[in-house]
Design an enzyme around this catalytic site. Sequence first.
Site, mmCIF file in Angstrom:
data_model
loop_
_atom_site.group_PDB
_atom_site.id
_atom_site.type_symbol
_atom_site.label_atom_id
_atom_site.label_comp_id
_atom_site.label_asym_id
_atom_site.label_seq_id
_atom_site.Cartn_x
_atom_site.Cartn_y
_atom_site.Cartn_z
ATOM 1 N N SER A 207 0.631 -1.166 -0.014
ATOM 2 C CA SER A 207 -0.136 -0.147 -0.170
ATOM 3 C C SER A 207 0.531 1.030 -0.560
ATOM 4 O O SER A 207 1.747 0.946 0.266
ATOM 5 C CB SER A 207 -0.736 -0.135 1.546
ATOM 6 O OG SER A 207 -1.635 -1.248 0.950
HETATM 7 N N1 SAH Z 1 -0.333 -5.495 4.497
HETATM 8 C C1 SAH Z 1 0.156 -5.726 2.827
HETATM 9 C C2 SAH Z 1 -0.951 -4.740 1.266
HETATM 10 C C3 SAH Z 1 -1.297 -5.913 1.177
HETATM 11 S S1 SAH Z 1 -2.508 -5.878 0.028
HETATM 12 C C4 SAH Z 1 1.597 -4.612 3.360
HETATM 13 O O1 SAH Z 1 1.641 -4.209 3.900
HETATM 14 O O2 SAH Z 1 1.868 -5.238 1.479
HETATM 15 C C5 SAH Z 1 -3.357 -7.663 0.553
HETATM 16 C C6 SAH Z 1 -3.425 -8.193 0.894
HETATM 17 O O3 SAH Z 1 -4.385 -9.467 0.999
HETATM 18 C C7 SAH Z 1 -2.942 -9.473 -0.694
HETATM 19 O O4 SAH Z 1 -1.091 -9.728 -0.788
HETATM 20 C C8 SAH Z 1 -4.281 -10.764 -1.179
HETATM 21 O O5 SAH Z 1 -3.147 -11.499 -1.393
HETATM 22 C C9 SAH Z 1 -4.318 -10.386 0.581
HETATM 23 N N2 SAH Z 1 -5.701 -11.507 0.372
HETATM 24 C C10 SAH Z 1 -7.175 -11.020 -0.138
HETATM 25 N N3 SAH Z 1 -7.946 -11.779 0.029
HETATM 26 C C11 SAH Z 1 -7.350 -11.947 1.317
HETATM 27 C C12 SAH Z 1 -8.025 -13.355 2.054
HETATM 28 N N4 SAH Z 1 -8.862 -13.716 1.720
HETATM 29 N N5 SAH Z 1 -7.642 -13.629 3.683
HETATM 30 C C13 SAH Z 1 -5.243 -13.402 3.202
HETATM 31 N N6 SAH Z 1 -5.663 -12.460 2.918
HETATM 32 C C14 SAH Z 1 -5.901 -11.777 1.642
#
Ligand code: SAH
Length: 219
Positions: A68
């Site tokens: 993000s």
């Molecule tokens: N917090 C992260 C940003 C992640 S983007 C950082 O600091 O880099 C969102 C993430 O959520 C992605 O990696 C995606 O694979 C994950 N995601 C989406 N749906 C999900 C679910 N149901 N359970 C776990 N992870 C999920």
Amino acid sequence: MNGSGPKTDLRRSRERMVRDQIEARGVSQPEVLRAMRKVPRHLFVEEALIPQAYEDHPLPIGHGQTISQPYVVAWMTELLAVAPGHKVLEIGTGSGYQAAVLAELGADVFTVERVKPLYELARARMDALRYRRVRLKLDDGTLGWPEEAPFDRILVAAGGPRIPAPLVGQLSETGRMVIPVGASRRSQTLCLVRRENGRVIVRELGGVMFVDLVGTHGW
Ligand code: SAH
């Protein structure tokens, strides 16, 4: 060595990021600003993207996912009002950057990711950077982490059409959750969810754009 070299440049870029992108937009909690100054964001992206690590936008981390925008991480972290010792659940580990920021605030972090290579890379990073307060799980995060509930705080880093019921159920009586919610996949509203006397109160805070929350209680 002091005052020059690539490491110093990255530290300067990080300080500029906090000043120009985060403080300038109104994030003011000293602990949050300190955590954002401390976590080496450039170590959470692939090598080719290191020069962009402190820029004002999200970056790709593979598998169609992103780390993000720095401001969004800081804003969500401030909204969460994390105190040392809080048990914090994060859904969507991604790169692990947000989890590291939460750990710097003294939280015990439980983070769930559904994409195996991302989970594995984030776990290796947490070990290498010695973030021992972070526990990771490969699973559908819309189901939460029932064995570790209740949580003082929950942060959802992906957007879905509704607030997953299991997450509300795993929030402590005085808990807070920050989550992007939207009927369309292209835009969501960041919501602050609180429990008060057994009632669930949802406050809408503004427009955001997150990758999809994919799972049983998501898309
Ligand atoms: N917090 C992260 C940003 C992640 S983007 C950082 O600091 O880099 C969102 C993430 O959520 C992605 O990696 C995606 O694979 C994950 N995601 C989406 N749906 C999900 C679910 N149901 N359970 C776990 N992870 C999920």
